[in-house]
Design an enzyme around this catalytic site. Structure first.
Site, PDB file in Angstrom:
ATOM      1  N   ASP A 154     -13.007  -9.144 -45.847  1.00 41.40           N
ATOM      2  CA  ASP A 154     -12.596  -8.689 -47.174  1.00 41.40           C
ATOM      3  C   ASP A 154     -13.827  -8.687 -48.075  1.00 41.40           C
ATOM      4  O   ASP A 154     -14.477  -9.732 -48.229  1.00 41.40           O
ATOM      5  CB  ASP A 154     -11.549  -9.686 -47.705  1.00 41.40           C
TER       6      ASP A 154
ATOM      7  N   GLU B  67      -8.747  -0.908 -50.982  1.00 33.90           N
ATOM      8  CA  GLU B  67      -7.531  -1.262 -51.721  1.00 33.90           C
ATOM      9  C   GLU B  67      -7.558  -0.461 -53.009  1.00 33.90           C
ATOM     10  O   GLU B  67      -8.371  -0.716 -53.889  1.00 33.90           O
ATOM     11  CB  GLU B  67      -7.502  -2.761 -52.042  1.00 33.90           C
TER      12      GLU B  67
ATOM     13  N   HIS C  66      -0.627 -10.220 -48.891  1.00 35.62           N
ATOM     14  CA  HIS C  66      -0.634 -11.504 -49.590  1.00 35.62           C
ATOM     15  C   HIS C  66      -0.334 -11.397 -51.077  1.00 35.62           C
ATOM     16  O   HIS C  66      -0.287 -12.416 -51.756  1.00 35.62           O
ATOM     17  CB  HIS C  66      -1.993 -12.182 -49.369  1.00 35.62           C
TER      18      HIS C  66
ATOM     19  N   ASP D  73     -11.824  -4.822 -51.707  1.00 36.92           N
ATOM     20  CA  ASP D  73     -10.900  -5.284 -52.736  1.00 36.92           C
ATOM     21  C   ASP D  73     -11.030  -4.478 -54.039  1.00 36.92           C
ATOM     22  O   ASP D  73     -12.145  -4.150 -54.460  1.00 36.92           O
ATOM     23  CB  ASP D  73     -11.239  -6.759 -53.033  1.00 36.92           C
TER      24      ASP D  73
END
Ligand code: NOJ
Length: 556
Positions: free
Chosen positions: A102, A261, A334, A204
């Site tokens: 990530d 994302e 998550h 992210d």
């Protein structure tokens, strides 16, 4: 027509997201470790998993569980060491499982050395590495933007006598991508991990990296007089130039994949983001999670929705990536509540819901991304008070609900329904204390259902959700039409059944899932000439689906 032979490794595998803090603790400390992940590689392989996306494990003060990175080149001691990481990458490769890292590149932690320098003065080597702005003439924040985690998106810095921008928490200052030195430092980080053997990257909050040229107030969208920072800064024109540079510096020439994302990118914009002219291989967009939660993501004001709303956006994403790019199919991660609660508006057992939705997910075109616990049929936990939650966003959503005039009970109900902590309760391995997650005290409570919903018990039960997922994974990975075939939605107007056809070069499959708690019918002609490949309820009567029954018919 595309066949499985035309696909890359990451297009014909199943990806699995690990939230390391909640996966498996090998040290009795109450939080998970990297060694815990390594010890479960065989379990992941049994689900057909070929890539694990692990949320951040870099050195971090953990204000946002690792999404506040202090040092991109170090492992946080709570998770283990760099040797543990090397071991995970190496053992994973042996078992055909690649590690996807990530990359949190919109912001760092306030404890990052870059920020510590930057905040010291307006003239130092890092002065321009973050987004600094003078106060308004009256000393107040430069704009009325509300951060994603609540409150102003600006925080005051005494030393510089300036504000800095934080799209998320004040402890997560935004980096200044306009500065070429920042971009180079970030690309160096990515290359370091790619050289170490990472199989890919999840990037992210990528839609926030480009800020508008002028910072201006927006129209108030809440009782607090603020304007969501998302509306002010997401997907600002020019962002793709940064990302093309990123791709050239990191992705090109490597056998890895990058998934962005990208909250705020619509299906009709996907062509600029993925595929031939795009910047990523895959893109997480959130049009389907917005169906129950609403686009504004204000938990106390959820959307009213119907099954056709959900199907419409899923099909739009499929169409947008039908001939260009590739779709990462997911229902959980998550940041989301459990899908057995989130995507159903009917009664019925959690296990039946999990099997039905799992069928929709694993038969889709694209790369399915499972989230830990989804394969066991998790549901949301019952949270008795706001103090039981750990997540900072949950607390801010609670406060926001109160300022909007909701009662404490209503605010708590909204948090029960949507809190990210529903996804973060520990992984349930067996029926022993704390579900076998830790011998210490778990950092977040284990779900009350762990005696039945756990890996050991479900492995032994042929009818379990876990074994249903394993069966679907096996089918998916062994059949050409399920890997490479086209997607065509059927019965688009049905408010009970989600159905689609996957047509490959020489074979076809039809998936039908009754996502309601009443019996439903379909036209038997849809499956004519095909045979039942798998069904959640065993043998099925063609033309009828029992409540929450899902079936897959296919060419022999
Ligand atoms: C998105 C991540 O998925 C979420 O968990 C995190 O809080 C924010 N980005 C900020 O990094």
């Amino acid at each position: 027509m595309t066949t499985a032979a035309d696909l890359t490794w990451w297009q014909k595998t199943i990806a699995y997201e690990v939230y390391p803090k909640s996966f498996l603790d090998t040290r009795g400390q109450g939080t998970g470790t990297i060694a815990g992940i390594t010890s479960k590689l065989d379990y992941l392989a049994s689900l057909g998993v070929g890539a694990i996306w692990i949320t951040p494990f870099y050195k971090s003060p953990m204000v946002d569980n690792g999404y506040d990175v202090q040092d991109y080149y170090q492992i946080d001691p709570s998770f283990g060491t760099m040797e543990d990481m090397d071991e995970l990458i190496a053992r994973g490769r042996e078992k055909g499982i690649r590690v996807v890292m990530d990359l949190v590149f919109n912001h760092t932690s306030e404890e990052c050395a870059w920020f510590k320098e930057s905040r010291k003065s307006r003239a130092n080597a890092y002065a321009d590495w973050y987004i600094w702005s003078d106060a308004k003439p009256d000393g107040s924040e430069p704009t009325n933007w509300r951060s994603i985690f609540g409150g102003s998106a600006w925080a005051w810095c005494e030393e510089r006598q300036q504000y800095y921008l934080h799209t998320f928490a004040p402890q997560q200052p935004d980096l200044n991508w306009e500065n070429p030195a920042v971009r180079k430092a970030l690309f160096d980080v990515a290359n370091f991990w790619a050289d170490k053997g990472a199989g890919g990257f999840r990037i992210d909050a990528i839609t926030y990296i480009k800020k508008p040229a002028v910072f201006a107030d927006g129209p108030a969208d809440g009782e607090d007089g603020m304007y969501a920072v998302h509306a002010a800064t997401a997907n600002t024109p020019g962002i793709l130039d940064f990302l093309h540079e990123f791709k050239a510096a990191v992705r090109d020439g490597r056998d890895i994949f990058m998934v962005g994302e990208a909250n705020g990118v619509a299906a009709d914009e996907l062509g600029d983001w993925v595929g031939t002219n795009g910047v990523f291989d895959l893109l997480f967009e959130f049009s389907h999670t917005h169906i129950p939660m609403g686009e504004a993501e204000i938990w106390c004001k959820p959307a009213q929705w119907k099954l056709t709303d959900l199907k419409r956006v899923l099909t739009a994403s499929q169409k947008a990536t039908a001939t260009n790019g590739w779709y990462p199919a997911f229902f959980e991660n998550h940041d989301q509540p459990r899908s057995t609660v989130n995507f159903f508006r009917c009664e019925g057992s959690t296990a039946a819901k999990a099997k039905a939705l799992g069928t929709v997910l694993l038969m889709q075109r694209g790369t399915p991304f499972l989230y830990q616990g989804e394969e066991l049929g998790y549901s949301n936990r019952v949270w008795g008070s706001i103090d039981e939650f750990d997540d900072l966003q949950t607390r801010s959503q609670y406060e926001f609900a109160l300022t909007e005039g909701f009662t404490p009970e209503q605010a708590l109900a909204a948090c029960n329904r949507f809190s990210r902590d529903n996804a973060r309760t520990p992984m349930q391995w067996d029926a022993s204390a704390h579900a076998g997650f830790t011998t210490g005290t778990p950092w977040l409570p284990v779900h009350a259902d762990y005696a039945e919903v756990n890996v050991e018990a479900e492995s032994a039960d042929p009818d379990s959700v876990l074994n249903w997922y394993r069966r679907l994974a096996e089918l998916r990975l062994s059949r050409d039409e399920l890997l490479a075939g086209s997607y065509e939605e059927l019965m688009a107007d049905s408010e009970q059944i989600y159905a689609y056809r996957r047509a490959g070069e020489t074979s076809t499959a039809v998936m039908l899932a009754n996502l309601s708690d009443e019996a439903a019918t379909y036209d038997a002609a849809l499956v004519e000439g095909l045979e039942l490949l798998a069904g959640t309820h065993g043998a099925t009567e063609v033309g009828t689906l029992r409540p929450l029954e899902a079936v897959v018919f296919a060419t022999k």
